[in-house]
Design a protein around this motif. Structure first.
Motif, PDB file in Angstrom:
ATOM      1  N   LYS A 202      -0.620  23.959 -38.641  1.00  0.00           N
ATOM      2  CA  LYS A 202       0.777  24.316 -38.509  1.00  0.00           C
ATOM      3  C   LYS A 202       1.112  25.673 -38.118  1.00  0.00           C
ATOM      4  O   LYS A 202       0.309  26.612 -38.275  1.00  0.00           O
ATOM      5  N   VAL A 203       2.373  25.889 -37.881  1.00  0.00           N
ATOM      6  CA  VAL A 203       2.647  27.261 -37.357  1.00  0.00           C
ATOM      7  C   VAL A 203       2.674  28.292 -38.632  1.00  0.00           C
ATOM      8  O   VAL A 203       2.224  29.351 -38.019  1.00  0.00           O
ATOM      9  N   GLN A 204       2.833  27.982 -39.786  1.00  0.00           N
ATOM     10  CA  GLN A 204       2.806  29.066 -40.781  1.00  0.00           C
ATOM     11  C   GLN A 204       1.489  29.546 -40.613  1.00  0.00           C
ATOM     12  O   GLN A 204       0.879  30.565 -41.148  1.00  0.00           O
TER      13      GLN A 204
ATOM     14  N   GLY B 131      -3.582  30.949 -22.381  1.00  0.00           N
ATOM     15  CA  GLY B 131      -2.960  29.628 -22.364  1.00  0.00           C
ATOM     16  C   GLY B 131      -1.754  29.357 -23.179  1.00  0.00           C
ATOM     17  O   GLY B 131      -0.602  29.012 -22.817  1.00  0.00           O
ATOM     18  N   GLN B 132      -1.973  30.023 -24.368  1.00  0.00           N
ATOM     19  CA  GLN B 132      -0.649  29.993 -25.396  1.00  0.00           C
ATOM     20  C   GLN B 132       0.293  30.692 -24.903  1.00  0.00           C
ATOM     21  O   GLN B 132       1.744  30.150 -25.033  1.00  0.00           O
ATOM     22  N   ILE B 133       0.049  31.894 -24.161  1.00  0.00           N
ATOM     23  CA  ILE B 133       1.426  32.738 -23.795  1.00  0.00           C
ATOM     24  C   ILE B 133       1.907  32.170 -22.557  1.00  0.00           C
ATOM     25  O   ILE B 133       3.052  32.316 -22.764  1.00  0.00           O
ATOM     26  N   ALA B 134       1.116  31.691 -21.695  1.00  0.00           N
ATOM     27  CA  ALA B 134       1.604  31.158 -20.513  1.00  0.00           C
ATOM     28  C   ALA B 134       2.568  29.827 -20.580  1.00  0.00           C
ATOM     29  O   ALA B 134       3.394  29.745 -19.671  1.00  0.00           O
ATOM     30  N   GLU B 135       2.308  29.197 -21.561  1.00  0.00           N
ATOM     31  CA  GLU B 135       3.168  27.727 -21.589  1.00  0.00           C
ATOM     32  C   GLU B 135       4.633  28.303 -22.321  1.00  0.00           C
ATOM     33  O   GLU B 135       4.927  29.263 -22.677  1.00  0.00           O
TER      34      GLU B 135
ATOM     35  N   GLY C 284       8.762  25.312 -27.446  1.00  0.00           N
ATOM     36  CA  GLY C 284      10.057  25.192 -28.146  1.00  0.00           C
ATOM     37  C   GLY C 284      10.058  26.991 -29.047  1.00  0.00           C
ATOM     38  O   GLY C 284       9.311  27.569 -28.914  1.00  0.00           O
ATOM     39  N   GLU C 285      11.448  27.012 -29.588  1.00  0.00           N
ATOM     40  CA  GLU C 285      11.652  28.065 -30.219  1.00  0.00           C
ATOM     41  C   GLU C 285      10.758  28.391 -31.580  1.00  0.00           C
ATOM     42  O   GLU C 285      10.163  29.492 -31.798  1.00  0.00           O
TER      43      GLU C 285
ATOM     44  N   GLU D  62       7.505  27.753 -31.345  1.00  0.00           N
ATOM     45  CA  GLU D  62       6.229  28.323 -30.893  1.00  0.00           C
ATOM     46  C   GLU D  62       6.451  29.708 -30.132  1.00  0.00           C
ATOM     47  O   GLU D  62       5.397  30.294 -29.985  1.00  0.00           O
ATOM     48  N   GLN D  63       7.748  29.997 -30.225  1.00  0.00           N
ATOM     49  CA  GLN D  63       7.846  31.580 -29.408  1.00  0.00           C
ATOM     50  C   GLN D  63       7.280  32.623 -30.508  1.00  0.00           C
ATOM     51  O   GLN D  63       6.618  33.361 -30.029  1.00  0.00           O
ATOM     52  N   LEU D  64       7.469  32.351 -31.858  1.00  0.00           N
ATOM     53  CA  LEU D  64       6.741  33.378 -32.553  1.00  0.00           C
ATOM     54  C   LEU D  64       5.245  33.383 -32.419  1.00  0.00           C
ATOM     55  O   LEU D  64       4.546  34.682 -32.322  1.00  0.00           O
ATOM     56  N   VAL D  65       4.414  32.146 -32.224  1.00  0.00           N
ATOM     57  CA  VAL D  65       3.147  31.972 -32.211  1.00  0.00           C
ATOM     58  C   VAL D  65       2.661  32.951 -30.847  1.00  0.00           C
ATOM     59  O   VAL D  65       1.666  33.435 -30.756  1.00  0.00           O
ATOM     60  N   GLN D  66       3.495  32.616 -29.814  1.00  0.00           N
ATOM     61  CA  GLN D  66       3.089  33.004 -28.347  1.00  0.00           C
ATOM     62  C   GLN D  66       3.485  34.645 -28.556  1.00  0.00           C
ATOM     63  O   GLN D  66       2.444  35.461 -28.085  1.00  0.00           O
ATOM     64  N   GLY D  67       4.451  35.131 -29.335  1.00  0.00           N
ATOM     65  CA  GLY D  67       4.537  36.862 -29.444  1.00  0.00           C
ATOM     66  C   GLY D  67       3.140  37.264 -30.077  1.00  0.00           C
ATOM     67  O   GLY D  67       2.781  38.406 -29.811  1.00  0.00           O
TER      68      GLY D  67
END
Length: 951
Positions: free
Chosen positions: A488-490, A525-529, A532-533, A535-540
């Motif tokens: 999960k995102v959290q 890989g996470q940053i380049a994909e 959605g919104e 997942e943007q927090l995870v990418q950051g």
């Protein structure tokens, strides 16, 4: 009057025009009636109409009512009616039975409009303040209610008017001392409105002894068991203390924190708490938090925290924390309160670490709280409170951080499994199926590593057994494994925050992270994909973790050097895209909320994404990572050199800090020694002063002795040009020597006399006392011996008294000599270095003379002993002489008888001689005259008498 009677009942609804005319008539009566009773009745009627017809009464009668307040002060009844009418017009607090659904919504604005009209003339508020001073209940109570309503409607404007009024606030403070509880309680409500958001009035109210009075009211009402009055007092206390540093310091300095302890005394049976008690205790806990809020100045917060520990308030809160039967909301607020009381205070944090829950076996309170935090069945707000408590416990507490991390290390884990440690609970929460537990455990563990590089390195040693038969993996590896499994995102946000905190400012942890070859491809890989919104927090966060891996990289791994990682970002992500993804963090709404205050407060578990301390880390690293991405290899080299230089500089600074610390310790020791020496010096100075005074006393005594001996004149005449050395004069020593010489002479004379007296017994026993001499000469010598014996007795007594006087004078002289020696010894330390060579030489001479005098005095004492022995022997001689005297007296008595016989014979012989002489003359022979013979005999006797007197 009929209208008034009708209105007191249940009047039928009147048309608006009729009501206006009635109100107009009543206003005319108030304005024009000369009789006070008429005006009073009219005002009473207006009061009855004012509740239902606020608009009409307010628009037509306000001016007349104010006039009544100004002119009819002598009648308390009409003043009370006027104040009640104005209160009904201005107040929006209508009675429940009068609130109907068909009332226009604009009614809420009437109070504000009428208030604005009333306070337009500031004299009206001043007039109202003077009426509140009246003791009459019918004037004071409606005046208090009206002023409270004005403050509710137009608070800032009315506050300013009261503030500039002479003694305005002080007059309102008297309401708290009113013996009538209704007025006192409404006075508390008035002060609540008066002190809202006005620091100046808050300070005045506080310095008017408000704290003392309010705490007394709370105590009288029963503390937390009291009613709504306690609640009102607590709200007023919050107004006075919240965001007011001056009042907070005054509250602490006044020892009012100690008076809060009885509020939190709870019994064993905590079931069945009333709603009012819960409310009161909730407000009391909030009041404690106001004093130790993290937003207060650090110094003020720290002093309040120490005071709460010293008075036992923290211990009382921990008792509530571990008690059973406490309502959930009170328990939650108590945890939050304890959190802020211990936050950043080492003494309080150490105490909290020692608190145990009343279980069998006893468990630390921290462990019990963590069990609640990772338990998904517990309320969300309670779990947030426990997390906040754990964060506050570890805030600036390296000792506590080390204790938590040590429970994860292999050497300290309890192999028996009898007890659960904090580290085991955190690991269990970190890898549980509940995403909220994952997030809370990750954040809690991140706080255990906050600003502690050594613990970050130690945590790399933690090994976890994932399943039976598989080798253990490190905690760092397990975190990255779960991260890559797409949870999960959290959960991922929590783990990424933990990893970013772990790797920041720790090159060894970065090396361990890069050693796993799967980590960098996962992050890129996470940053380049393009996700959605959500997942943007995870990418950051992935971009932040990759940036930390670059910035804190020591280039120990050849394949993951800084330059290669930058090239990887340029090829797979792009620098601009990387920076954009990195900026997602600070632009997120939940990030802004978390950055506001340390306490985690979220409306729902889904919004629980960021931690306050982590937002500080992002703010610190976002800029430096962006610069590091764009730097070339040459700039990196320069930066490395700068870092090395800075490290050297830091080492030098650390060294100097150590030196300064050691010097501070030495300085403290020297200060202590200086203090000790100063005290010793003061004691020595006091001793010297005392000795100087004693020397002066000895001088005075010596001068007095000189006067008694009568030698001052001779002393001044013979030594007028002498100077003073060592506290006494040289002529005094000379005089002393002369006196010794005189005494020696007298002593020799006395010895001669004693020798002469010793020769007397020999003379008494000499042949001069033989009885073979002539009878007349024998009688004369014996009688002379008796008289001489008496004289000898008297002379011996005189000699004995003279010897005693001499011994007393000698002892006195010895004492004087000893005093002079003491004065000389005591005066030596007082002399300065400025003495001349002559004084030193003279001092030596004086000392030598004093020694000579000592020896002479000693010789005199020996002679004195000899004299005593002679005196004893002479006493024995006197006793012998007395025996001989008695014998002689007997012989004298016998000789008297013989003399009588001889006298008879002599008379016969004289007759015969005379006859023979005449015959011889007649025959012609020469015969000597008797006168010649008698004169010759008399001459011989005189010579013998003189010799005896000389003897």
């Amino acid at each position: 009057a009929g209208l008034v009677v009708g209105l007191r009942g249940a009047p039928c609804p009147s048309p608006p025009c009729l009501v206006r005319s009635q109100i107009q008539k009543l206003c005319d009566r108030v304005a024009s009636s000369t009789l006070l009773d008429d005006r009073r009745d009219a005002v009473r009627a207006l009061k009855s109409l004012s509740k239902k017809y606020r608009l009409e009464v307010g628009t037509q009668a306000m001016e007349h009512l104010i006039h009544v307040l100004q002119t009819d002060r002598s009648d308390s009844e009409i003043i009370g009616y006027a104040l009640d009418t104005l209160y009904n017009v201005i107040s929006n607090d209508l009675e429940e039975e009068e609130q109907e659904e068909n009332l226009p919504k604009q009614i809420d604005d009437l109070g504000s409009q009428f208030t604005e009209i009333f306070i337009k003339q500031q004299e009206n508020v001043t007039l109202l303040l003077s009426l509140v001073e009246e003791f009459d209940f019918h004037v004071r109570w409606p005046g208090v209610k009206l002023l409270t309503s004005l403050l509710k409607q137009q608070g800032p404007q009315v506050q300013q008017i009261i503030l500039v009024s002479p003694m305005g606030v002080s007059r309102l403070m008297d309401l708290l001392a009113d013996s009538r509880e209704v007025i006192r309680n409404d006075g508390v409500l008035l002060l609540q409105q008066l002190t809202k958001s006005n620091a100046a009035i808050q300070k005045i109210v506080a310095f008017e002894n408000a704290f003392e009075r309010l705490l007394d009211i709370i105590t009288e009402e029963g503390n937390s068991d009291g009613g709504i009055v306690v609640e009102d007092c607590l709200l007023l206390l919050q107004n006075l203390l919240k965001n007011n540093n001056s009042n907070q310091n005054f509250f602490k300095e006044g020892s009012y924190i100690q008076r809060m302890k009885p509020w939190f005394e709870v019994g064993d049976d905590n079931c069945g708490w009333s709603a009012q008690k819960v409310t009161n205790l909730h407000l009391m806990l909030q009041l404690v938090r106001v004093l130790v809020s993290p937003t207060n100045p650090p110094g003020a917060t720290s002093s309040c925290q120490k005071a709460m520990f010293l008075c036992g308030l923290l211990q009382q809160l921990c008792t509530i924390l571990m008690a059973t039967g406490v309502p959930a909301d009170i328990l939650t607020e108590t945890i939050n309160t304890v959190s802020e009381v211990i936050r950043g205070c080492q003494m309080n944090q150490d105490y909290f670490a020692s608190v145990n829950a009343p279980s069998n076996p006893p468990r630390p309170a921290i462990v019990v709280l963590l069990m609640s935090m990772v338990n998904e069945r517990q309320p969300f707000v309670l779990r947030c409170a426990v997390l906040y408590c754990f964060q506050c416990f570890l805030y600036k507490n390296q000792k506590g951080q080390g204790e938590i991390v040590s429970t994860l290390l292999p050497s300290t884990i309890d192999a028996t499994g009898n007890s659960v440690s904090a580290g085991q609970l955190l690991c269990g929460g970190l890898f549980s199926t509940d995403s909220l537990s994952n997030w809370c455990a990750a954040v809690a563990l991140a706080h255990a590593l906050q600003e502690n590089a050594s613990l970050k390195e130690q945590l790399l040693r933690v090994q976890l057994a994932t399943s039976i038969g598989n080798p253990p993996v490190s905690l760092l590896q397990q975190c990255t494994n779960i991260l890559s499994q797409g949870s999960k995102v959290q959960t991922r946000v929590g783990l990424l925050m933990l990893l970013c905190t772990w790797l920041s400012n720790c090159s060894i942890a970065v090396t361990h992270f890069l050693h796993n070859t799967a980590n960098i491809p996962f992050l890129t890989g996470q940053i380049a994909e393009n996700l959605g919104e959500e997942e943007q927090l995870v990418q950051g966060l992935c971009a932040l973790l990759l940036g930390i891996s670059i910035y804190y990289n020591d280039n120990s791994l050849e394949n993951y050097r800084k330059e290669k990682l930058k090239q990887l970002i340029e090829k797979r992500i792009g620098r601009e895209n990387f920076i954009e993804k990195l900026g997602f963090i600070s632009k997120h709404e939940l990030y802004s909320r978390a950055a506001q205050k340390p306490q985690p407060s979220f409306s729902s578990p889904d919004h629980m994404m960021f931690d306050h301390e982590f937002t500080k880390l992002v703010k610190e690293l976002e800029g430096v990572i962006s610069k590091a991405i764009y730097k070339s290899s040459e700039e990196d080299k320069k930066e490395e050199e700068v870092k090395k230089t800075l490290e050297q500089h830091d080492n030098i600074v650390t060294h100097y800090k150590k030196v300064i610390r050691e010097q501070d310790q030495e300085l403290e020791e020297l200060k202590q020694r200086v203090n000790t020496l100063t005290s010793q010096n003061e004691q020595l100075q006091a001793t010297v002063t005392q000795q100087v005074s004693q020397i002066q006393q000895h001088k005075d005594q010596y001068n007095l002795l000189k006067v008694q001996l009568g030698k001052d004149t001779q002393h001044h005449n013979s030594h007028a040009d002498t100077f003073q050395v060592n506290g006494f004069q040289t002529e005094e020593v000379s005089r002393l020597k002369e006196e010794l010489e005189e005494w020696k002479t007298k002593h020799e004379l006395l010895q001669g006399q004693l020798r002469e007296r010793e020769a007397v017994p020999e003379q008494l026993t000499s042949p001069q006392l033989e009885m073979g001499t002539a009878e007349q000469s024998s009688q004369t010598s014996k009688s002379g011996g008796l008289e001489h014996n008496d004289e000898l007795q008297k002379e011996l007594e005189m000699l004995r008294s003279q010897i005693q006087l001499q011994a007393a004078e000698i002892s006195k002289l010895q004492m004087e000599n000893q005093k002079l020696q003491v004065m000389n010894a005591a005066a030596d330390p007082v002399l300065g270095d400025g003495a001349t060579a002559n004084s030193l030489e003279l001092e030596g001479r004086l000392q030598q003379e004093i020694k000579d005098l000592k020896s002479e005095v000693k010789a005199l004492s020996e002679e004195k002993e000899v004299l005593k022995q002679h005196l004893d022997s002479s006493s024995s001689t006197v006793a012998i002489l007395q025996d001989e005297k008695s014998k002689l007296q007997q012989e004298v008595a016998e000789s008297k008888k013989e003399q009588d016989d001889l006298l008879v014979l002599l008379a016969d012989q004289d007759q015969k001689l005379l006859a023979l002489k005449t015959k011889l003359k007649d025959l012609g022979f020469p015969v000597e005259d008797e006168d010649d013979i008698e004169s010759g005999d008399q001459g011989d006797e005189d010579e013998d008498g003189d010799e005896e007197e000389q003897d």
